[in-house]
Design an enzyme around this catalytic site. Structure first.
Site, PDB file in Angstrom:
ATOM      1  N   HIS A 131      13.416   7.316  -5.891  1.00 29.99           N
ATOM      2  CA  HIS A 131      13.646   6.144  -6.786  1.00 29.99           C
ATOM      3  C   HIS A 131      12.071   6.140  -7.692  1.00 29.99           C
ATOM      4  O   HIS A 131      12.031   6.075  -8.957  1.00 29.99           O
ATOM      5  CB  HIS A 131      14.042   5.068  -6.463  1.00 29.99           C
ATOM      6  CG  HIS A 131      13.478   4.493  -5.400  1.00 29.99           C
ATOM      7  ND1 HIS A 131      13.341   5.132  -4.030  1.00 29.99           N
ATOM      8  CD2 HIS A 131      12.868   3.133  -4.993  1.00 29.99           C
ATOM      9  CE1 HIS A 131      12.539   4.398  -3.260  1.00 29.99           C
ATOM     10  NE2 HIS A 131      12.385   2.987  -3.589  1.00 29.99           N
ATOM     11  N   ARG A 132      11.287   5.908  -6.605  1.00 27.71           N
ATOM     12  CA  ARG A 132       9.793   5.610  -7.397  1.00 27.71           C
ATOM     13  C   ARG A 132       9.283   7.050  -7.838  1.00 27.71           C
ATOM     14  O   ARG A 132       8.608   6.763  -8.980  1.00 27.71           O
ATOM     15  CB  ARG A 132       9.067   5.165  -6.019  1.00 27.71           C
ATOM     16  CG  ARG A 132       7.366   4.682  -6.604  1.00 27.71           C
ATOM     17  CD  ARG A 132       6.811   3.929  -5.370  1.00 27.71           C
ATOM     18  NE  ARG A 132       7.424   2.575  -5.063  1.00 27.71           N
ATOM     19  CZ  ARG A 132       8.503   2.451  -4.024  1.00 27.71           C
ATOM     20  NH1 ARG A 132       8.562   3.452  -3.315  1.00 27.71           N
ATOM     21  NH2 ARG A 132       9.085   1.542  -3.909  1.00 27.71           N
TER      22      ARG A 132
ATOM     23  N   ASP B 146       9.326  -3.544  -9.205  1.00 28.03           N
ATOM     24  CA  ASP B 146      10.234  -3.978  -8.309  1.00 28.03           C
ATOM     25  C   ASP B 146      11.082  -3.101  -7.991  1.00 28.03           C
ATOM     26  O   ASP B 146      11.544  -2.288  -8.583  1.00 28.03           O
ATOM     27  CB  ASP B 146      10.892  -5.207  -8.948  1.00 28.03           C
ATOM     28  CG  ASP B 146      11.032  -6.263  -7.863  1.00 28.03           C
ATOM     29  OD1 ASP B 146      10.200  -6.873  -7.565  1.00 28.03           O
ATOM     30  OD2 ASP B 146      12.319  -6.453  -7.907  1.00 28.03           O
TER      31      ASP B 146
ATOM     32  N   PHE C 221       7.671   3.483   4.552  1.00 32.64           N
ATOM     33  CA  PHE C 221       7.623   2.000   4.835  1.00 32.64           C
ATOM     34  C   PHE C 221       8.858   1.447   4.354  1.00 32.64           C
ATOM     35  O   PHE C 221       9.703   2.357   4.345  1.00 32.64           O
ATOM     36  CB  PHE C 221       6.533   1.522   3.871  1.00 32.64           C
ATOM     37  CG  PHE C 221       6.914   1.413   2.349  1.00 32.64           C
ATOM     38  CD1 PHE C 221       7.481   0.257   1.752  1.00 32.64           C
ATOM     39  CD2 PHE C 221       6.602   2.703   1.411  1.00 32.64           C
ATOM     40  CE1 PHE C 221       7.793   0.437   0.510  1.00 32.64           C
ATOM     41  CE2 PHE C 221       6.923   2.491   0.282  1.00 32.64           C
ATOM     42  CZ  PHE C 221       7.597   1.624  -0.402  1.00 32.64           C
TER      43      PHE C 221
ATOM     44  N   ILE D 201       0.674  -1.374  -0.022  1.00 33.78           N
ATOM     45  CA  ILE D 201      -0.102  -0.095  -0.078  1.00 33.78           C
ATOM     46  C   ILE D 201       0.992   1.289  -0.029  1.00 33.78           C
ATOM     47  O   ILE D 201       0.429   2.374  -0.562  1.00 33.78           O
ATOM     48  CB  ILE D 201      -1.032   0.122   1.127  1.00 33.78           C
ATOM     49  CG1 ILE D 201      -2.200   1.210   1.059  1.00 33.78           C
ATOM     50  CG2 ILE D 201      -0.490   0.036   2.599  1.00 33.78           C
ATOM     51  CD1 ILE D 201      -3.011   0.872   0.013  1.00 33.78           C
TER      52      ILE D 201
ATOM     53  N   ASP E 205      12.518   2.983   4.880  1.00 33.40           N
ATOM     54  CA  ASP E 205      12.576   4.535   4.761  1.00 33.40           C
ATOM     55  C   ASP E 205      13.158   4.973   6.093  1.00 33.40           C
ATOM     56  O   ASP E 205      13.906   5.966   6.102  1.00 33.40           O
ATOM     57  CB  ASP E 205      11.007   4.842   5.228  1.00 33.40           C
ATOM     58  CG  ASP E 205      10.804   4.894   3.362  1.00 33.40           C
ATOM     59  OD1 ASP E 205      11.600   5.030   2.396  1.00 33.40           O
ATOM     60  OD2 ASP E 205       9.512   5.085   3.247  1.00 33.40           O
TER      61      ASP E 205
ATOM     62  N   LYS F 160       9.011  13.057  -0.367  1.00 37.27           N
ATOM     63  CA  LYS F 160       9.958  11.652  -0.466  1.00 37.27           C
ATOM     64  C   LYS F 160       9.547  11.557  -2.015  1.00 37.27           C
ATOM     65  O   LYS F 160      10.742  11.305  -2.828  1.00 37.27           O
ATOM     66  CB  LYS F 160       9.349  10.715   0.045  1.00 37.27           C
ATOM     67  CG  LYS F 160       9.987   9.278  -0.263  1.00 37.27           C
ATOM     68  CD  LYS F 160       9.340   8.149   0.411  1.00 37.27           C
ATOM     69  CE  LYS F 160       9.934   6.871  -0.231  1.00 37.27           C
ATOM     70  NZ  LYS F 160       9.331   5.599   0.190  1.00 37.27           N
TER      71      LYS F 160
END
Ligand code: ITT
Length: 187
Positions: free
Chosen positions: A174-175, A69, A145, A14, A148, A169
């Site tokens: 990266h995300r 991933d 999460f 999530i 972190d 963040k």
């Protein structure tokens, strides 16, 4: 590419999903979370894992779908846990990593994110993002999460990812990077 359908994101995490929503909404794109049993891929390569998982997800949902991933790569540990991050988080956890890093001077590490967007058996597109930083000496922060609380991004102001809001963040993570690449390509 997705017509009138919402983009599907196959994940059981999530935290990841919320970050993806946060980035994609800046581009006016909506996504929906689908929980499917993840196909267990044995590979050292995040891109390969994402690709195979996305093909598997397409089989299941019969609609264009993305899989992401991600992993934490620690220089002094020869890039461990990398593709095994999920397993390592569940087993030795943050305390285990901090223990492995006790008295280690080189604290450099990075997160990688590989998104695979798959809309037919022969069509998978990959988007990658990376953020460099350091492993802290102690856990800090309650947000986010996974790893972190022990990751401090280089571009930041000394706070860990767990001490930042989702928006903060995503600006540097990266995300955030991989999802912005996806959004730009979709638009
Ligand atoms: P799905 O495969 O269902 O999407 P997952 O949690 O298993 O969820 P990954 O295998 O991609 O996802 O991620 C591996 C682990 O790496 C994840 O469980 C976290 O512990 C860690 N991780 C990934 N991205 C992270 C981030 O942004 N912040 C902190 N930890 C992260």
């Amino acid at each position: 590419m997705t017509g009138n359908h919402k983009l599907l994101f196959a994940t059981s995490n999530i935290g990841k999903f919320e970050e993806a929503v946060n980035v994609l909404e800046e581009y006016g794109l909506a996504i929906e979370m689908v929980r499917i049993k993840r196909f267990e891929v044995q590979s050292d390569d995040l891109v390969e894992i994402a690709k195979i998982s996305a093909l598997f997800a397409l089989e299941e949902v019969k609609n264009p779908v993305i899989v992401e991933d991600a992993g934490l790569f620690i220089e002094a540990l020869n890039l461990f846990p990398g593709p095994y991050s999920s397993y390592v988080y569940k087993t030795i956890g943050l305390d285990g990593i901090l223990k492995l890093m006790e008295n280690v001077k080189n604290r450099r590490a990075y997160f990688m994110s590989a998104i695979a967007y798959c809309w037919s058996e022969s069509e998978v597109k990959i988007f990658e993002g990376r953020v460099d930083g350091t492993i802290t000496h102690e856990k800090r922060g309650e947000r986010g999460f996974g790893f972190d609380p022990i990751f401090c991004p280089r571009e930041g102001d000394g706070r860990t990812f767990a001490e930042m809001s989702t928006e903060e963040k995503s600006m540097i993570s990266h995300r955030g990077k991989s999802f912005r690449k996806l959004a730009t390509w979709l638009k």
